[in-house]
Scaffold this motif. Structure first.
Motif, PDB file in Angstrom:
ATOM      1  N   VAL A  73     -24.635  -2.058  23.160  1.00 19.67           N
ATOM      2  CA  VAL A  73     -25.992  -2.584  22.888  1.00 19.67           C
ATOM      3  C   VAL A  73     -26.768  -1.553  22.037  1.00 19.67           C
ATOM      4  O   VAL A  73     -26.442  -0.465  22.021  1.00 19.67           O
ATOM      5  N   LEU A 129     -25.217  -1.510  31.733  1.00 25.40           N
ATOM      6  CA  LEU A 129     -24.496  -1.749  30.979  1.00 25.40           C
ATOM      7  C   LEU A 129     -23.050  -1.812  31.246  1.00 25.40           C
ATOM      8  O   LEU A 129     -22.552  -0.737  31.468  1.00 25.40           O
ATOM      9  N   SER A 134     -34.462  -5.895  31.661  1.00 27.38           N
ATOM     10  CA  SER A 134     -34.325  -7.291  31.172  1.00 27.38           C
ATOM     11  C   SER A 134     -32.865  -7.898  31.419  1.00 27.38           C
ATOM     12  O   SER A 134     -32.347  -8.018  32.469  1.00 27.38           O
ATOM     13  N   ARG A 135     -32.109  -7.648  30.469  1.00 27.59           N
ATOM     14  CA  ARG A 135     -30.482  -8.005  30.214  1.00 27.59           C
ATOM     15  C   ARG A 135     -29.702  -7.025  31.124  1.00 27.59           C
ATOM     16  O   ARG A 135     -28.832  -7.927  31.752  1.00 27.59           O
ATOM     17  N   TYR A 136     -29.918  -5.980  31.440  1.00 31.31           N
ATOM     18  CA  TYR A 136     -28.987  -5.070  32.004  1.00 31.31           C
ATOM     19  C   TYR A 136     -29.407  -4.267  33.082  1.00 31.31           C
ATOM     20  O   TYR A 136     -29.592  -3.144  33.461  1.00 31.31           O
ATOM     21  N   GLN A 173     -36.453  -0.541  28.499  1.00 34.31           N
ATOM     22  CA  GLN A 173     -36.489  -2.165  28.489  1.00 34.31           C
ATOM     23  C   GLN A 173     -35.270  -3.024  28.689  1.00 34.31           C
ATOM     24  O   GLN A 173     -35.268  -4.023  29.533  1.00 34.31           O
ATOM     25  N   LEU A 174     -34.149  -2.366  28.209  1.00 39.24           N
ATOM     26  CA  LEU A 174     -32.945  -3.188  28.376  1.00 39.24           C
ATOM     27  C   LEU A 174     -32.331  -3.279  29.870  1.00 39.24           C
ATOM     28  O   LEU A 174     -32.068  -4.413  30.415  1.00 39.24           O
ATOM     29  N   ARG A 175     -32.812  -2.208  30.592  1.00 44.83           N
ATOM     30  CA  ARG A 175     -32.429  -2.119  32.097  1.00 44.83           C
ATOM     31  C   ARG A 175     -33.363  -3.133  32.613  1.00 44.83           C
ATOM     32  O   ARG A 175     -32.895  -3.695  33.703  1.00 44.83           O
ATOM     33  N   GLN A 221     -18.905  -2.545  26.741  1.00 49.53           N
ATOM     34  CA  GLN A 221     -19.837  -3.420  26.264  1.00 49.53           C
ATOM     35  C   GLN A 221     -20.622  -2.575  25.383  1.00 49.53           C
ATOM     36  O   GLN A 221     -20.504  -1.205  25.391  1.00 49.53           O
TER      37      GLN A 221
END
Length: 171
Positions: free
Chosen positions: A67, A61, A55-57, A51-53, A65
């Motif tokens: 998360v 990453l 959306s934000r990343y 999900q992070l990939r 940084q």
């Protein structure tokens, strides 16, 4: 000031609020600590990383940084993923390594974590010399780790434990 402790053991077995993962930038698992956390934590960690990939990343990453995701089946509440730098004899990347610890602590504080367990970031396949990695880790955590109950370094083998013990004694 947070208590800084050393443990010779397996980071996936630590009963803490947050476990720090020495992740690769893809966030999709890998070898070493990253692979162990994903295997033992189960599919929920990978699902949140995906999900992070998405959306934000999208590009991964960035190095230095951090998360957070769920800890899945681990005995922790969260996993804080951070991407350590690959060691270079031609370029000083110490600030990036220090940023991994500092950013992980920032994320942990935002989550309300009181106890955090760290691996020896970048000292495995990324080739960072253990003594130097331990010195940077201990110094950074001492400087940035004010409002926690315990900050724990979990070292997998005796040489790593000895390097962190020496860095802690010299600090």
């Amino acid at each position: 000031m947070a208590a800084i402790t050393l443990v010779h053991g397996d980071i996936t077995e630590q009963r803490v609020d947050a476990v720090v993962n020495a992740a690769n930038s893809s966030l999709l698992g890998g070898g070493g600590v990253d692979g162990a956390i994903h295997r033992k934590g189960g599919p929920d960690i990978l699902a949140e990383c995906r999900q992070l990939r998405a959306s934000r990343y999208g590009k991964g990453l960035p190095t230095g940084q951090a998360v957070a995701t769920t800890a899945g089946k681990l005995p922790a509440r969260w996993v804080i993923h951070t991407v350590g730098p690959v060691w270079s004899s031609e370029e000083d990347r110490s600030a990036l390594l220090a940023s991994c610890y500092r950013e992980s602590l920032r994320v942990a504080a935002e989550l309300g974590a009181r106890t955090v367990a760290f691996p020896a970031i970048s000292t495995g396949v990324y080739g960072w010399p253990m003594d130097d990695g331990a010195r940077i880790a201990v110094r950074t955590v001492q400087e940035a780790g004010g409002d926690f109950d315990e900050l724990r370094f979990v070292l997998f083998d005796p040489p790593a434990y000895e390097a962190f013990d020496a860095a802690l004694r010299d600090s």
